[in-house]
Each structure stands twice: as C-alpha cells, then as structure tokens.
Design a protein around this motif. Structure first.
Motif, mmCIF file in Angstrom:
data_model
loop_
_atom_site.group_PDB
_atom_site.id
_atom_site.type_symbol
_atom_site.label_atom_id
_atom_site.label_comp_id
_atom_site.label_asym_id
_atom_site.label_seq_id
_atom_site.Cartn_x
_atom_site.Cartn_y
_atom_site.Cartn_z
ATOM 1 N N ILE A 28 3.090 3.587 2.585
ATOM 2 C CA ILE A 28 4.433 3.337 2.069
ATOM 3 C C ILE A 28 3.961 3.086 0.430
ATOM 4 C CG2 ILE A 28 6.738 2.294 1.932
ATOM 5 C CD1 ILE A 28 6.138 2.138 5.083
ATOM 6 N N PRO A 29 4.109 3.794 -0.618
ATOM 7 C CA PRO A 29 3.608 3.329 -1.892
ATOM 8 C C PRO A 29 4.818 2.845 -2.563
ATOM 9 C CG PRO A 29 3.952 5.822 -1.758
ATOM 10 C CD PRO A 29 4.149 5.207 -0.464
ATOM 11 N N VAL A 54 0.748 -0.107 4.570
ATOM 12 C CA VAL A 54 0.234 0.729 5.638
ATOM 13 C C VAL A 54 0.867 0.225 7.126
ATOM 14 C CG1 VAL A 54 -1.979 1.469 6.885
ATOM 15 C CG2 VAL A 54 -2.069 0.989 4.394
ATOM 16 N N ARG A 55 1.535 1.172 7.722
ATOM 17 C CA ARG A 55 1.715 0.694 9.040
ATOM 18 C C ARG A 55 1.086 1.777 10.210
ATOM 19 N NH1 ARG A 55 8.208 0.944 9.644
ATOM 20 N NH2 ARG A 55 7.894 0.061 7.444
ATOM 21 N N LEU A 56 0.581 1.043 11.056
ATOM 22 C CA LEU A 56 -0.189 2.054 12.287
ATOM 23 C C LEU A 56 0.612 1.789 13.521
ATOM 24 C CD1 LEU A 56 -3.857 0.763 11.661
ATOM 25 C CD2 LEU A 56 -2.660 2.711 10.843
ATOM 26 N N HIS A 57 0.927 2.647 14.349
ATOM 27 C CA HIS A 57 1.403 2.797 15.471
ATOM 28 C C HIS A 57 0.370 3.461 16.519
ATOM 29 C CE1 HIS A 57 5.709 2.829 13.638
ATOM 30 N NE2 HIS A 57 4.855 3.397 12.593
ATOM 31 N N THR A 58 0.317 2.323 17.512
ATOM 32 C CA THR A 58 -0.554 2.693 18.742
ATOM 33 C C THR A 58 -0.035 3.348 19.783
ATOM 34 O OG1 THR A 58 -0.333 0.853 19.918
ATOM 35 C CG2 THR A 58 -1.819 0.846 17.989
ATOM 36 N N GLU A 67 -1.271 -4.371 3.738
ATOM 37 C CA GLU A 67 -0.861 -4.219 2.320
ATOM 38 C C GLU A 67 -1.975 -4.224 1.553
ATOM 39 O OE1 GLU A 67 -0.569 -6.255 -1.367
ATOM 40 O OE2 GLU A 67 -0.857 -7.194 0.299
ATOM 41 N N THR A 68 -2.061 -3.380 0.555
ATOM 42 C CA THR A 68 -3.065 -3.528 -0.608
ATOM 43 C C THR A 68 -2.697 -3.277 -2.098
ATOM 44 O OG1 THR A 68 -5.260 -3.005 -1.183
ATOM 45 C CG2 THR A 68 -3.929 -1.230 -0.197
ATOM 46 N N HIS A 69 -3.046 -3.612 -2.993
ATOM 47 C CA HIS A 69 -2.942 -3.447 -4.426
ATOM 48 C C HIS A 69 -3.999 -3.217 -5.039
ATOM 49 C CE1 HIS A 69 -3.329 -7.644 -4.718
ATOM 50 N NE2 HIS A 69 -3.688 -7.592 -5.948
ATOM 51 N N ALA A 70 -3.847 -2.539 -6.291
ATOM 52 C CA ALA A 70 -5.147 -2.426 -7.155
ATOM 53 C C ALA A 70 -4.800 -2.708 -8.432
ATOM 54 C CB ALA A 70 -5.627 -0.795 -7.197
ATOM 55 N N TRP A 71 -5.436 -3.545 -9.321
ATOM 56 C CA TRP A 71 -5.123 -3.946 -10.561
ATOM 57 C C TRP A 71 -5.935 -2.978 -11.430
ATOM 58 C CZ3 TRP A 71 -1.667 -7.312 -11.832
ATOM 59 C CH2 TRP A 71 -1.242 -8.386 -10.958
#
Length: 71
Positions: A28-29, A54-58, A67-71
């Motif tokens: 999900i951006p 990011v969502r992971l389903h098992t 969650e992540t981000h880039a500068w």
C-alpha cells in the motif's frame, strides 16, 4: 531489595516456532504531505514523504503489518 526469580522461557518452543505460510502480500503506497516543506541534511526541501505499508496474510489467518520510507 528483594530478589526475583524468573522461569526460563522454553525457546524455541516447538509449538510456537512452527513458521507460517504467507498466502497474500498487500503493498500500500502512500504519499503523505507535510504542512510545510521539510529539509534534511542533504538535498532540497521536501513537500512530503512516500511510505509503503506492507500487510502479510498467513495461511492460519494471522495478519502482520509493517512500514518503510525512503528519504
């Protein structure tokens, strides 16, 4: 001072550490604007930040979110 004794955790527990099968991955951006442009040490002012959720389903129905981000 009182001494406390803790019981050692059975790690890795065979029941707890079975692993999981990831069945679905959602990416999900998001673009999040700042109220005012923000400047870090290098580069020019930025009007916002781009992040990825990011969502992971098992296979057992558990859902993990990161969650992540880039500068």
């Amino acid at each position: 001072m009182e001494s406390t004794r803790t019981q050692d955790a059975p790690w890795p527990s065979q029941d707890r550490y079975k692993g999981a099968v990831v069945r679905r991955v959602e990416l999900i951006p998001l673009r999040l604007p700042f109220r005012t442009a923000f400047k870090i040490a290098a580069g020019g002012p930025r009007p916002g930040i781009d992040v990825m959720v990011v969502r992971l389903h098992t296979d057992s129905g558990e859902v993990g979110i990161g969650e992540t981000h880039a500068w």
